[in-house]
Design a protein around this motif. Sequence first.
Motif, mmCIF file in Angstrom:
data_model
loop_
_atom_site.group_PDB
_atom_site.id
_atom_site.type_symbol
_atom_site.label_atom_id
_atom_site.label_comp_id
_atom_site.label_asym_id
_atom_site.label_seq_id
_atom_site.Cartn_x
_atom_site.Cartn_y
_atom_site.Cartn_z
ATOM 1 N N VAL A 144 0.855 -1.192 0.000
ATOM 2 C CA VAL A 144 0.000 0.000 0.000
ATOM 3 C C VAL A 144 0.890 1.241 0.000
ATOM 4 N N TYR A 145 1.930 1.234 0.822
ATOM 5 C CA TYR A 145 2.870 2.360 0.839
ATOM 6 C C TYR A 145 3.553 2.513 -0.524
ATOM 7 N N ARG A 146 4.006 1.419 -1.076
ATOM 8 C CA ARG A 146 4.647 1.443 -2.401
ATOM 9 C C ARG A 146 3.675 2.006 -3.445
ATOM 10 N N ALA A 147 2.413 1.600 -3.357
ATOM 11 C CA ALA A 147 1.395 2.089 -4.305
ATOM 12 C C ALA A 147 1.292 3.608 -4.244
ATOM 13 N N TYR A 148 1.268 4.171 -3.053
ATOM 14 C CA TYR A 148 1.162 5.631 -2.936
ATOM 15 C C TYR A 148 2.428 6.333 -3.408
ATOM 16 N N ARG A 149 3.556 5.701 -3.237
ATOM 17 C CA ARG A 149 4.801 6.283 -3.770
ATOM 18 C C ARG A 149 4.753 6.280 -5.305
ATOM 19 N N ILE A 150 4.236 5.205 -5.883
ATOM 20 C CA ILE A 150 4.101 5.133 -7.345
ATOM 21 C C ILE A 150 3.088 6.172 -7.829
ATOM 22 N N ILE A 151 1.939 6.245 -7.150
ATOM 23 C CA ILE A 151 0.888 7.193 -7.542
ATOM 24 C C ILE A 151 1.391 8.625 -7.536
ATOM 25 N N THR A 152 2.190 8.966 -6.522
ATOM 26 C CA THR A 152 2.677 10.353 -6.407
ATOM 27 C C THR A 152 3.966 10.608 -7.183
ATOM 28 N N GLY A 153 4.490 9.571 -7.813
ATOM 29 C CA GLY A 153 5.709 9.740 -8.604
ATOM 30 C C GLY A 153 6.970 9.852 -7.779
ATOM 31 N N ALA A 154 6.883 9.463 -6.513
ATOM 32 C CA ALA A 154 8.053 9.531 -5.635
ATOM 33 C C ALA A 154 8.942 8.313 -5.857
ATOM 34 N N SER A 155 10.209 8.458 -5.555
ATOM 35 C CA SER A 155 11.123 7.317 -5.703
ATOM 36 C C SER A 155 10.893 6.343 -4.562
ATOM 37 N N TYR A 156 11.011 5.071 -4.864
ATOM 38 C CA TYR A 156 10.924 4.004 -3.873
ATOM 39 C C TYR A 156 10.715 2.658 -4.532
ATOM 40 N N HIS A 157 9.883 2.619 -5.567
ATOM 41 C CA HIS A 157 9.366 1.348 -6.052
ATOM 42 C C HIS A 157 10.312 0.524 -6.929
ATOM 43 N N LYS A 158 11.539 0.907 -7.067
ATOM 44 C CA LYS A 158 12.466 0.149 -7.923
ATOM 45 C C LYS A 158 12.983 -1.070 -7.197
#
Length: 158
Positions: A144-158
């Motif tokens: 869920v946290y990763r999803a919000y990082r992806i939605i907002t375009g923030a780095s994290y999901h790599k």
Amino acid sequence: MKVTLICVGKVKEKFYRDAIKEYEKRLGAYIKLNTIEISDEKVKVENDSEIALAMEKEGNNILLKIKDNQYVITLEILGKNLSSEEFASKIDNLMLTGKSDVALVIGGSYGLSDSVKKRSDFALSFSSMTFPHQMMRVVLLEQVYRAYRIITGASYHK
């Protein structure tokens, strides 16, 4: 968005509680998160009828915690597998279509009752493997946290 995490059983291990606390803190920037723990039903004799009875009791207790207007996502082995990006898109679409009150449901050691599965709007699977429900709570919150990082375009999901 309001997210209610409904889980059967308590998290006993400190390392899981610490990880959960960390993701709850991180998610605070994106959502209002409420966690509801349902007591797991004890099975005295492991036979099909006792297990079914325990699952039905847990299921009834879960259903009592779900609001009529909530969009319900259940974790099920036979649910749909999504990539992190697909899950983020699913969450984003829920927000865009006015489904801003979501319940995420993790069953107990025997799974979810048919009544809870019927109430589900979307069955999500992380794997065809079985995982401890304490671990799945951590994994789900991380996704869920990763999803919000992806939605907002923030780095994290790599």
